[in-house]
Design a protein around this motif. Structure first.
Motif, PDB file in Angstrom:
ATOM      1  N   UNK A   1      21.118  14.506 -52.623  1.00  0.00           N
ATOM      2  CA  UNK A   1      21.839  15.487 -51.825  1.00  0.00           C
ATOM      3  C   UNK A   1      21.315  16.900 -52.017  1.00  0.00           C
ATOM      4  N   UNK A   2      22.025  17.836 -51.416  1.00  0.00           N
ATOM      5  CA  UNK A   2      21.637  19.251 -51.440  1.00  0.00           C
ATOM      6  C   UNK A   2      22.150  19.922 -52.711  1.00  0.00           C
ATOM      7  N   UNK A  34      14.354  24.486 -49.676  1.00  0.00           N
ATOM      8  CA  UNK A  34      14.664  25.169 -48.432  1.00  0.00           C
ATOM      9  C   UNK A  34      15.095  26.605 -48.732  1.00  0.00           C
ATOM     10  N   UNK A  43      25.371  28.699 -44.909  1.00  0.00           N
ATOM     11  CA  UNK A  43      23.922  28.749 -44.731  1.00  0.00           C
ATOM     12  C   UNK A  43      23.647  28.425 -43.271  1.00  0.00           C
ATOM     13  N   UNK A  44      23.442  29.465 -42.460  1.00  0.00           N
ATOM     14  CA  UNK A  44      23.419  29.219 -41.024  1.00  0.00           C
ATOM     15  C   UNK A  44      22.020  29.088 -40.432  1.00  0.00           C
ATOM     16  N   UNK A  68      18.046  27.819 -41.619  1.00  0.00           N
ATOM     17  CA  UNK A  68      17.281  27.165 -42.684  1.00  0.00           C
ATOM     18  C   UNK A  68      15.791  27.183 -42.359  1.00  0.00           C
ATOM     19  N   UNK A  69      14.989  27.274 -43.406  1.00  0.00           N
ATOM     20  CA  UNK A  69      13.572  27.048 -43.241  1.00  0.00           C
ATOM     21  C   UNK A  69      13.303  25.565 -43.067  1.00  0.00           C
ATOM     22  N   UNK A  70      12.052  25.241 -42.815  1.00  0.00           N
ATOM     23  CA  UNK A  70      11.694  23.848 -42.541  1.00  0.00           C
ATOM     24  C   UNK A  70      11.585  23.008 -43.812  1.00  0.00           C
ATOM     25  N   UNK A  71      11.567  23.674 -44.953  1.00  0.00           N
ATOM     26  CA  UNK A  71      11.468  22.966 -46.221  1.00  0.00           C
ATOM     27  C   UNK A  71      10.034  22.820 -46.671  1.00  0.00           C
ATOM     28  N   UNK A 110      27.582  20.311 -42.562  1.00  0.00           N
ATOM     29  CA  UNK A 110      26.194  20.312 -42.136  1.00  0.00           C
ATOM     30  C   UNK A 110      25.782  18.904 -41.735  1.00  0.00           C
ATOM     31  N   UNK A 156      22.295  16.511 -41.385  1.00  0.00           N
ATOM     32  CA  UNK A 156      20.888  16.427 -41.728  1.00  0.00           C
ATOM     33  C   UNK A 156      20.310  15.103 -41.260  1.00  0.00           C
ATOM     34  N   UNK A 211      14.306  16.449 -41.696  1.00  0.00           N
ATOM     35  CA  UNK A 211      14.677  17.743 -41.132  1.00  0.00           C
ATOM     36  C   UNK A 211      15.535  18.536 -42.111  1.00  0.00           C
ATOM     37  N   UNK A 212      15.570  19.845 -41.886  1.00  0.00           N
ATOM     38  CA  UNK A 212      16.481  20.689 -42.638  1.00  0.00           C
ATOM     39  C   UNK A 212      17.906  20.462 -42.159  1.00  0.00           C
ATOM     40  N   UNK A 213      18.877  20.701 -43.013  1.00  0.00           N
ATOM     41  CA  UNK A 213      20.272  20.628 -42.567  1.00  0.00           C
ATOM     42  C   UNK A 213      20.545  21.632 -41.452  1.00  0.00           C
ATOM     43  N   UNK A 264      23.870  23.732 -39.667  1.00  0.00           N
ATOM     44  CA  UNK A 264      25.278  24.081 -39.778  1.00  0.00           C
ATOM     45  C   UNK A 264      26.038  23.594 -38.548  1.00  0.00           C
ATOM     46  N   UNK A 270      27.075  16.695 -44.815  1.00  0.00           N
ATOM     47  CA  UNK A 270      27.474  17.313 -46.077  1.00  0.00           C
ATOM     48  C   UNK A 270      28.561  18.348 -45.831  1.00  0.00           C
ATOM     49  N   UNK A 315      27.856  21.769 -52.693  1.00  0.00           N
ATOM     50  CA  UNK A 315      27.857  20.764 -51.653  1.00  0.00           C
ATOM     51  C   UNK A 315      28.508  19.474 -52.143  1.00  0.00           C
ATOM     52  N   UNK A 371      28.420  15.232 -51.894  1.00  0.00           N
ATOM     53  CA  UNK A 371      27.270  14.344 -52.085  1.00  0.00           C
ATOM     54  C   UNK A 371      26.763  13.730 -50.786  1.00  0.00           C
TER      55      UNK A 371
END
Lengths: 116, 109
Positions: free
Chosen positions: A44-45, A95, A103-104, A106-109, B36, B38, B42-44, B46, B87, B100, B102
C-alpha cells in the motif's frame, strides 16, 4: 493543467544514495505544500516526507528520518528527495504529490530499487 | 498515531452492480477523510475529500459518506474502468497524520 513530472531513481546498493526530482508545472508551485509518498512492490501507500510552502516546516516518517532530506527550489519549480544510507526496505515506487489537506496532484512515480 | 482499517480487503463485484467500501479510523477524525483510486502501473487519483465531496472530474456514481470513525465509499453501476484498488486517507492529525488505509481491491466477479 497542473502536472508533476518525476526523474531520478534506479538501482542502488545498500548504503548508497539517490536523488529524486519532481518538476511542477501548471500551478503556482510556491503556494503549495508538497510531499513524497512511496509504495513498496505489491504493498500500500506510505507517506514519506512533507515540506511547507517556504520550507520552514519539514516532516519525515520515523523510518527515513536522518537519512532522507526533502527540499524545494521555488525558482526551478522543483521538489527534491535526497536519499542516503539506503536500505533494502526502501525499495519502492516513489511519488511526489501536491499536498493540501489531501494529495490532489501526483507525479507518475519512479522506482527505487535497493539491492546488492 | 491514527490507524485506518479498510474492509473488505478484496471485493468481487459484477459490472453494473454497486460496490460498498468501508474505512474505519482508530480515533475521531471528523470528516478529514479522502479516498483514492489506483489502477495497476498508475499513480493514485484523488476521488473524494472531506468524506463526501467529489474531486473535480470524478463521476457522480462515486459517493462518500461518514464522519468520526466510520466512512463509506459507494460506487454505483460499476464500470469496467472502476476495477482498481481504493485507499482511504485521513488528514485530521498532523504530524504524522496523513496516513493511508491498507486498501481495498475491487475486482470483477
Amino acid at each position: 493543467q497542473a502536472q508533476l513530472v518525476q526523474s531520478g531513481g534506479g538501482l542502488v546498493k545498500p548504503g548508497g544514495s539517490l536523488r529524486l526530482t519532481c518538476a511542477a508545472s501548471g500551478f503556482s508551485f510556491s503556494e503549495y505544500y508538497m510531499s513524497w509518498i512511496r509504495q513498496a512492490p505489491g504493498k500500500g501507500l506510505e507517506w514519506v516526507s512533507y515540506i511547507s510552502r517556504n520550507a520552514g516546516t519539514i516532516y519525515y516518517r520515523d523510518s527515513v528520518n536522518g537519512r532522507f532530506t526533502i527540499s524545494r527550489d521555488i525558482a526551478k519549480n522543483s521538489l527534491y528527495l535526497q536519499m542516503n544510507s539506503l536500505r533494502v526496505e526502501d525499495t519502492a515506487v516513489y511519488y511526489c504529490a501536491r499536498a493540501g489537506g489531501t494529495f490532489d496532484i501526483w507525479g507518475q512515480g519512479t522506482l527505487v530499487t535497493v539491492s546488492s | 498515531e491514527i490507524v485506518l482499517t479498510q474492509s473488505p480487503v478484496t471485493l468481487s463485484v459484477s459490472p453494473g452492480e454497486t460496490a460498498t467500501l468501508s474505512c474505519r479510523a482508530s480515533q475521531n477524525i471528523r470528516d478529514y477523510l479522502a479516498w483514492y483510486q489506483q489502477k495497476p502501473g498508475q499513480a493514485p487519483r484523488l476521488l473524494m475529500y472531506a468524506a463526501s465531496t467529489r474531486a473535480p472530474g470524478i463521476p457522480g456514481r462515486f459517493s462518500g459518506s461518514g464522519s468520526g470513525t466510520e466512512f463509506t465509499l459507494t460506487i454505483s453501476s460499476l464500470q469496467s474502468e472502476d476495477f482498481a484498488v481504493y485507499y482511504c486517507q485521513q488528514y485530521n492529525n498532523w504530524p504524522p497524520g496523513r496516513t493511508f488505509g491498507q486498501g481495498t481491491k475491487v475486482e470483477v466477479k
